[in-house]
Design an enzyme around this catalytic site. Structure first.
Site, PDB file in Angstrom:
ATOM      1  N   PHE A  53      79.873 -97.201  63.907  1.00 16.91           N
ATOM      2  CA  PHE A  53      79.533 -98.592  63.645  1.00 16.91           C
ATOM      3  C   PHE A  53      79.855 -99.399  64.900  1.00 16.91           C
ATOM      4  O   PHE A  53      80.617 -98.964  65.766  1.00 16.91           O
ATOM      5  CB  PHE A  53      80.325 -99.123  62.436  1.00 16.91           C
ATOM      6  CG  PHE A  53      79.507 -99.335  61.190  1.00 16.91           C
ATOM      7  CD1 PHE A  53      78.558 -98.414  60.783  1.00 16.91           C
ATOM      8  CD2 PHE A  53      79.695-100.465  60.397  1.00 16.91           C
ATOM      9  CE1 PHE A  53      77.814 -98.590  59.627  1.00 16.91           C
ATOM     10  CE2 PHE A  53      78.961-100.659  59.242  1.00 16.91           C
ATOM     11  CZ  PHE A  53      78.010 -99.722  58.853  1.00 16.91           C
TER      12      PHE A  53
ATOM     13  N   GLN B  68      79.648-115.362  60.542  1.00 21.96           N
ATOM     14  CA  GLN B  68      78.935-114.207  61.099  1.00 21.96           C
ATOM     15  C   GLN B  68      77.476-114.190  60.675  1.00 21.96           C
ATOM     16  O   GLN B  68      77.153-114.362  59.502  1.00 21.96           O
ATOM     17  CB  GLN B  68      79.594-112.909  60.631  1.00 21.96           C
ATOM     18  CG  GLN B  68      78.926-111.667  61.199  1.00 21.96           C
ATOM     19  CD  GLN B  68      79.756-110.428  60.996  1.00 21.96           C
ATOM     20  OE1 GLN B  68      79.614-109.714  60.010  1.00 21.96           O
ATOM     21  NE2 GLN B  68      80.653-110.159  61.948  1.00 21.96           N
TER      22      GLN B  68
ATOM     23  N   HIS C 131      74.559-111.562  60.564  1.00 25.31           N
ATOM     24  CA  HIS C 131      74.273-110.136  60.702  1.00 25.31           C
ATOM     25  C   HIS C 131      73.028-109.980  61.564  1.00 25.31           C
ATOM     26  O   HIS C 131      72.051-110.714  61.383  1.00 25.31           O
ATOM     27  CB  HIS C 131      74.058-109.494  59.328  1.00 25.31           C
ATOM     28  CG  HIS C 131      74.154-108.004  59.354  1.00 25.31           C
ATOM     29  ND1 HIS C 131      73.154-107.201  59.862  1.00 25.31           N
ATOM     30  CD2 HIS C 131      75.136-107.161  58.934  1.00 25.31           C
ATOM     31  CE1 HIS C 131      73.521-105.937  59.758  1.00 25.31           C
ATOM     32  NE2 HIS C 131      74.722-105.880  59.203  1.00 25.31           N
TER      33      HIS C 131
ATOM     34  N   LEU D  41      69.796-107.671  53.530  1.00 24.26           N
ATOM     35  CA  LEU D  41      70.549-106.908  54.521  1.00 24.26           C
ATOM     36  C   LEU D  41      69.883-105.566  54.833  1.00 24.26           C
ATOM     37  O   LEU D  41      69.530-104.805  53.932  1.00 24.26           O
ATOM     38  CB  LEU D  41      71.972-106.664  54.001  1.00 24.26           C
ATOM     39  CG  LEU D  41      72.892-105.835  54.886  1.00 24.26           C
ATOM     40  CD1 LEU D  41      73.157-106.549  56.205  1.00 24.26           C
ATOM     41  CD2 LEU D  41      74.210-105.549  54.160  1.00 24.26           C
TER      42      LEU D  41
ATOM     43  N   GLU E 214      73.982-102.004  59.042  1.00 24.27           N
ATOM     44  CA  GLU E 214      74.356-101.529  60.370  1.00 24.27           C
ATOM     45  C   GLU E 214      74.299-100.005  60.431  1.00 24.27           C
ATOM     46  O   GLU E 214      74.182 -99.414  61.506  1.00 24.27           O
ATOM     47  CB  GLU E 214      75.759-102.031  60.719  1.00 24.27           C
ATOM     48  CG  GLU E 214      76.175-101.835  62.148  1.00 24.27           C
ATOM     49  CD  GLU E 214      77.397-102.658  62.505  1.00 24.27           C
ATOM     50  OE1 GLU E 214      78.153-102.223  63.388  1.00 24.27           O
ATOM     51  OE2 GLU E 214      77.593-103.741  61.916  1.00 24.27           O
TER      52      GLU E 214
ATOM     53  N   ARG F  16      78.724-107.254  66.142  1.00 25.57           N
ATOM     54  CA  ARG F  16      77.639-108.002  65.518  1.00 25.57           C
ATOM     55  C   ARG F  16      77.340-109.327  66.196  1.00 25.57           C
ATOM     56  O   ARG F  16      76.180-109.737  66.274  1.00 25.57           O
ATOM     57  CB  ARG F  16      77.975-108.241  64.037  1.00 25.57           C
ATOM     58  CG  ARG F  16      77.879-106.974  63.221  1.00 25.57           C
ATOM     59  CD  ARG F  16      78.262-107.219  61.779  1.00 25.57           C
ATOM     60  NE  ARG F  16      78.099-105.989  61.018  1.00 25.57           N
ATOM     61  CZ  ARG F  16      78.439-105.873  59.733  1.00 25.57           C
ATOM     62  NH1 ARG F  16      78.966-106.913  59.086  1.00 25.57           N
ATOM     63  NH2 ARG F  16      78.261-104.728  59.098  1.00 25.57           N
TER      64      ARG F  16
ATOM     65  N   HIS G 191      75.760-113.917  57.113  1.00 21.20           N
ATOM     66  CA  HIS G 191      76.238-112.720  56.410  1.00 21.20           C
ATOM     67  C   HIS G 191      77.667-112.813  55.902  1.00 21.20           C
ATOM     68  O   HIS G 191      77.954-112.368  54.803  1.00 21.20           O
ATOM     69  CB  HIS G 191      76.115-111.525  57.353  1.00 21.20           C
ATOM     70  CG  HIS G 191      76.501-110.208  56.751  1.00 21.20           C
ATOM     71  ND1 HIS G 191      75.846-109.675  55.666  1.00 21.20           N
ATOM     72  CD2 HIS G 191      77.475-109.314  57.083  1.00 21.20           C
ATOM     73  CE1 HIS G 191      76.380-108.504  55.355  1.00 21.20           C
ATOM     74  NE2 HIS G 191      77.378-108.265  56.196  1.00 21.20           N
TER      75      HIS G 191
ATOM     76  N   ARG H 201      84.015-110.367  62.715  1.00 20.94           N
ATOM     77  CA  ARG H 201      84.381-109.180  61.937  1.00 20.94           C
ATOM     78  C   ARG H 201      83.581-107.974  62.410  1.00 20.94           C
ATOM     79  O   ARG H 201      82.380-108.074  62.645  1.00 20.94           O
ATOM     80  CB  ARG H 201      84.124-109.406  60.444  1.00 20.94           C
ATOM     81  CG  ARG H 201      84.396-108.164  59.602  1.00 20.94           C
ATOM     82  CD  ARG H 201      84.221-108.428  58.132  1.00 20.94           C
ATOM     83  NE  ARG H 201      82.848-108.652  57.721  1.00 20.94           N
ATOM     84  CZ  ARG H 201      81.940-107.691  57.551  1.00 20.94           C
ATOM     85  NH1 ARG H 201      82.233-106.429  57.824  1.00 20.94           N
ATOM     86  NH2 ARG H 201      80.714-107.993  57.145  1.00 20.94           N
TER      87      ARG H 201
END
Length: 566
Positions: free
Chosen positions: A117, A231, A233, A243, A246, A278, A343, A378
């Protein structure tokens, strides 16, 4: 009605807190406005981080390295003691879920599979195909049912009962009966999730994820923290903003502009590419779109075709299903059109690593809380982890605080809260105003997306603050809500819009005041991180006209701030 511990919110943080408090020997009541398995935790797709070292390239991973990646990813705004706690607890928490029967994907030797990730030095994201949150949510709910923990389904909490600086319970609307109920307790834990619907026209968040969960304690005098850090995304499905995990990029997906170019090489090292953090990927995508290298000036492509049919069907079946149903495209054959979408709320209710706040008897865990383990940005895979680690930690801690306490029911505080909510309900029903609350909601979303988005500047943010204040004034003159007894969702949504307005004002004022760029807060007029001036948390204290903003230090540790390179 009395419980030793009242937990508000039926997602992963609330469920895990309920289990922890129950197992510590106290009476728990879980209150949720929707059925717990409908909670937004179930929408988390890609995975949950833990330094298990199962991946062939991850045998040297450790909780210490997980902590460093998280702190660096946060742009050094995370509190390091809380991050270390989370990283150290992660392996045992994940193994616990495995023992509870969570159907993680696995390697041939039977160990839990892990994928890369963004922003992580090792592949440490444990996953169940691309439905990890859903699997974890159902696993956790099964444990609640197994323990016969009381769940008050479809009860909508609207107010804290507070007297003499102590929280003594909550006021909730029973949607089944249309009656307000007072629920007394020696402690209250809020686990109400994120506030993404503040940005409602472009968010990955479910309709249940509104600003009300943080606004209720905010209105009661509990400070919010770091609300300016929102955030986006990188990969929301074009049009709906659903979504696109990721995990697509973790499995090797490419981001392509209208030239067919893997453009991330222009922003980060070619070793990292699509697996940068991100905030960086989202800004890079938006830059491509803004500079004319997107498609239709609104999206770029997420290309999975080279992964092959078998891998997509095995590891990304949910993504394929969403693409087929919502865009009528098959990612096995066609690139996915994506753009950045709101997000996650890095900020939230100001609390410590035990969930403790400035209001005695009131605690918070999960996305509604700001511990802070995410700081200014994050990392993917740390959200699910946050919910289960701090749900566990807060549940245990609170149970220890209330165990042995006598049953304390403050009738005055509860009755005062009941009367106030009944009066508000009646005022809304008899209102003589004309304003449509859903026009206000949509106008707010437009303001936030256009002026408090990925790229920010003083002119836009000042305008946003003024426009939000005007919407708050307009909100005071609503058209009447219907006199519906059962399941009066108009009342529920109007109440949530009130929370969205004050959450938005906190976001906008915090962003305007912070004259630097850090993590997800990127200002084109102050495009550098300024540690000497801004390595500190923002605190927002409620005032009807404008939040009062103060600051407090970040809890540092072994990791000194450094330039954030990937």
């Amino acid at each position: 009605m009395f419980y030793d511990v009242i937990i508000v919110g039926g997602g992963l943080a609330g469920l895990r807190a309920a289990i922890a408090a129950h197992d510590a020997g106290v009476k728990v009541g879980l209150v949720s406005k929707i059925h717990p398995v409908r909670s937004h935790s179930g929408a988390a797709q890609g995975g949950v981080n833990a330094a298990l070292g199962n991946h062939p390239d991850g045998h040297d991973d450790t909780p210490e390295r997980h902590a460093y990646d998280t702190i660096k990813g946060s742009d050094f705004l995370a509190d390091q003691d809380a991050v270390e706690l989370m990283a150290n607890m992660a392996p045992e928490i994940i193994i616990e879920f495995e023992h509870w029967g969570c159907p993680f994907s696995r390697y041939e030797d039977g160990s839990i599979a892990q994928r890369p990730f963004g922003g992580a030095g090792f592949p440490r994201t444990c996953y169940g195909a691309d439905r990890t949150g859903l699997y974890m949510l159902h696993t956790c709910y099964e444990q609640v049912v197994k323990r016969n923990i009381d769940v008050l389904y479809e009860h909508f909490v609207t107010r804290l009962a507070v007297k003499n600086g102590r929280c003594t319970g909550v006021i909730a609307l029973n949607l089944h009966t249309g009656e307000f109920e007072a629920i007394a307790g020696n402690a209250v834990i809020f686990a109400t999730g994120g506030s993404g619907r503040v940005y409602s026209i472009n968010t990955t968040n479910a309709h249940a994820s509104t600003g009300l969960g943080i606004a209720i304690p905010y209105w009661a005098g509990v400070a919010l923290k770091d609300m300016e850090f929102i955030q986006f995304h990188p990969t929301g499905l074009e049009g709906s903003s659903i979504l696109m995990t990721e995990g697509c990029r973790g499995e090797g997906g490419y981001l392509l502009n209208n030239r067919g170019e893997r453009f991330m090489k222009n922003y980060v090292s070619e070793k990292i590419m699509e697996l940068a953090p991100r905030d960086i990927v989202a800004r890079s995508i938006q830059t491509e779109i803004n500079e004319g290298r997107g498609f239709e000036d609104s999206f770029v492509h997420l290309d999975l075709r080279h992964l092959g049919e078998q891998k997509i069907k095995e590891k990304l079946p949910g993504i394929r299903e969403i693409c087929l149903k919502f865009k009528n495209i098959d990612p096995i054959k066609t690139p996915i059109p994506i753009h950045p979408a709101n997000h996650y709320t890095m900020g939230g209710i100001d609390c410590d690593k035990n969930g403790e706040t400035s209001l005695e008897g009131f605690y918070a865990a999960g996305e509604c809380a700001c511990v802070s383990v995410h700081g200014a940005n994050r990392l993917g895979g740390n959200s699910l982890l946050d919910t289960i680690v701090f749900g566990t930690q807060t549940g245990r801690y609170v149970a220890g605080k209330v165990k042995g306490m006598s049953q304390t029911v403050d009738t005055d505080a509860l009755n005062n809260g009941l009367d106030a909510e009944k009066e508000r309900y009646e005022r809304l029903q008899s209102s003589e105003g004309k304003a449509n609350p859903y026009d206000i909601r949509n106008d707010l979303s437009k303001v936030m997306n256009e002026k408090i988005g990925i790229f920010r500047n003083e002119t836009d943010m000042k305008a946003a603050v003024d426009e939000i204040k005007m919407l708050k004034i307009k909100f005071e003159k609503l058209r009447p809500i219907p006199n519906t007894v059962k399941f009066n969702y108009d009342f529920l949504w109007v109440t949530e819009i009130a929370g969205n307005l004050d959450a938005a004002l906190a976001i906008a004022t915090g962003a305007l005041n912070r004259t630097e760029s850090r993590g997800a807060h990127y200002r084109i007029d102050f495009n550098k991180r300024l540690d000497d001036e801004w390595l500190k948390h923002t605190l927002h204290t409620y005032h009807p006209s404008n939040p009062e903003i103060t600051y407090k230090p970040v809890t540092m540790g072994k990791y000194e701030p450094e330039e954030r390179k990937y």
